[in-house]
Scaffold this motif. Structure first.
Motif, PDB file in Angstrom:
ATOM      1  N   ILE A  42      -0.033  14.773  39.498  1.00  0.00           N
ATOM      2  CA  ILE A  42       0.796  13.759  38.829  1.00  0.00           C
ATOM      3  C   ILE A  42       1.407  14.357  37.564  1.00  0.00           C
ATOM      4  CG2 ILE A  42       0.821  11.496  37.706  1.00  0.00           C
ATOM      5  CD1 ILE A  42      -1.476  10.670  39.467  1.00  0.00           C
ATOM      6  N   GLY A  43       2.729  14.265  37.453  1.00  0.00           N
ATOM      7  CA  GLY A  43       3.422  14.836  36.306  1.00  0.00           C
ATOM      8  C   GLY A  43       3.173  14.057  35.029  1.00  0.00           C
ATOM      9  N   GLN A  44       3.552  14.660  33.922  1.00  0.00           N
ATOM     10  CA  GLN A  44       3.471  14.014  32.622  1.00  0.00           C
ATOM     11  C   GLN A  44       4.807  14.167  31.906  1.00  0.00           C
ATOM     12  OE1 GLN A  44       0.018  15.030  30.242  1.00  0.00           O
ATOM     13  NE2 GLN A  44      -1.283  15.288  32.039  1.00  0.00           N
ATOM     14  N   ASN A  45       5.095  13.263  30.995  1.00  0.00           N
ATOM     15  CA  ASN A  45       6.397  13.219  30.342  1.00  0.00           C
ATOM     16  C   ASN A  45       6.412  14.086  29.084  1.00  0.00           C
ATOM     17  OD1 ASN A  45       9.075  12.363  29.969  1.00  0.00           O
ATOM     18  ND2 ASN A  45       8.415  10.760  28.551  1.00  0.00           N
ATOM     19  N   PHE A  46       6.730  15.366  29.245  1.00  0.00           N
ATOM     20  CA  PHE A  46       6.832  16.277  28.103  1.00  0.00           C
ATOM     21  C   PHE A  46       8.262  16.238  27.565  1.00  0.00           C
ATOM     22  CE2 PHE A  46       3.263  18.046  30.504  1.00  0.00           C
ATOM     23  CZ  PHE A  46       2.326  18.247  29.491  1.00  0.00           C
ATOM     24  N   THR A  47       8.404  15.993  26.259  1.00  0.00           N
ATOM     25  CA  THR A  47       9.736  15.921  25.651  1.00  0.00           C
ATOM     26  C   THR A  47       9.913  16.876  24.479  1.00  0.00           C
ATOM     27  OG1 THR A  47       9.003  14.092  24.227  1.00  0.00           O
ATOM     28  CG2 THR A  47      10.030  13.501  26.333  1.00  0.00           C
ATOM     29  N   ALA A  48       8.831  17.392  23.915  1.00  0.00           N
ATOM     30  CA  ALA A  48       8.930  18.297  22.771  1.00  0.00           C
ATOM     31  C   ALA A  48       9.617  19.596  23.192  1.00  0.00           C
ATOM     32  CB  ALA A  48       7.544  18.593  22.205  1.00  0.00           C
ATOM     33  N   PRO A  49      10.443  20.184  22.326  1.00  0.00           N
ATOM     34  CA  PRO A  49      11.171  21.406  22.669  1.00  0.00           C
ATOM     35  C   PRO A  49      10.269  22.574  23.068  1.00  0.00           C
ATOM     36  CG  PRO A  49      12.086  20.426  20.681  1.00  0.00           C
ATOM     37  CD  PRO A  49      10.818  19.683  20.980  1.00  0.00           C
ATOM     38  N   LYS A  50       9.035  22.611  22.548  1.00  0.00           N
ATOM     39  CA  LYS A  50       8.171  23.755  22.832  1.00  0.00           C
ATOM     40  C   LYS A  50       7.517  23.690  24.198  1.00  0.00           C
ATOM     41  CE  LYS A  50       3.970  21.818  20.718  1.00  0.00           C
ATOM     42  NZ  LYS A  50       2.902  22.058  19.717  1.00  0.00           N
ATOM     43  N   TYR A  51       7.731  22.600  24.923  1.00  0.00           N
ATOM     44  CA  TYR A  51       7.098  22.443  26.224  1.00  0.00           C
ATOM     45  C   TYR A  51       8.096  22.532  27.374  1.00  0.00           C
ATOM     46  CZ  TYR A  51       2.708  20.964  24.063  1.00  0.00           C
ATOM     47  OH  TYR A  51       1.544  20.926  23.337  1.00  0.00           O
TER      48      TYR A  51
END
Length: 210
Positions: A69-78
């Motif tokens: 299950i995916g996760q919502n990564f939004t930070a530029p470093k991810y």
């Protein structure tokens, strides 16, 4: 005096029919409802223990997600995953990767909403990754999947984000690319599916870089 017809079938007593039905129902309930589930659960736990427990990913003994299950990564470093159309079941608005309401937008290829959404995502992807206005964008990075929960992205989709991640983490692009390539999942049996990258696994590996 009437002569009995020896070829005429003898009616089965109703009690005998009911007894046979009850025995069959109990037998199939025990086999299909008890024995088979127990057998398959036992086999799964013995042969595939990680998968049987949800393919959970742990860090320092704590469960931080699942490889499924995916996760919502939004930070530029991810590393960022695919767009997700999932919403909370109470109607409170978009909640990317909300497993309570897995699903897609159901917009067809002729729906203007789909075309507009893809165009907006293409522009946003190019902008956040410093790509030119004509740079190709991997299709999986601008289209939502049927489940809305995809944990993986294409290799091309991951490599397109190398520059942004390297800048945000003050790493070299080579370091980020090496980390991504180290987490490529190959095709099953060499022919099934496509090569892909698990977003959560890569992000954990990036966090461990010094």
């Amino acid at each position: 005096m009437t002569t009995p017809n020896l070829n005429e079938p003898v009616p089965t007593p109703i009690a005998r029919v009911l007894l046979s039905s009850v025995i069959a129902a109990v037998l199939f309930t025990l086999i299909c409802g008890l024995a088979y589930p127990l057998l398959t659960t036992l086999a799964g736990n013995v042969l595939f223990p990680t998968q049987a427990h949800g393919s959970l990913i742990r860090q320092n003994g704590k469960v931080i997600g699942s490889a499924l299950i995916g996760q919502n990564f939004t930070a530029p470093k991810y590393l960022h995953g695919r767009p997700s159309q999932t919403n909370k079941t109470d109607g409170s608005g978009p909640q990317p990767y909300n497993a309570e309401n897995s699903g897609a937008s159901n917009w067809g290829p002729t729906n203007a909403k789909l075309s507009d959404a893809v165009k907006a995502r293409v522009a946003a992807f190019r902008a956040e990754n410093g790509l030119s206005a004509t740079a190709p964008v991997p299709v999986d990075m601008v289209t939502a999947s049927a489940s809305g929960l995809d944990p993986d992205i294409s290799v091309a989709g991951a490599l397109a984000q190398v520059g942004r991640i390297a800048t945000a983490r003050t790493l070299t692009p080579a370091q980020v690319e090496t980390t991504i390539r180290a987490h490529i999942t190959r095709r099953s049996l060499g022919v099934l599916g496509e090569e892909r990258v698990n977003v959560l696994s890569v992000n954990l590996a990036l966090d461990s870089l010094k």
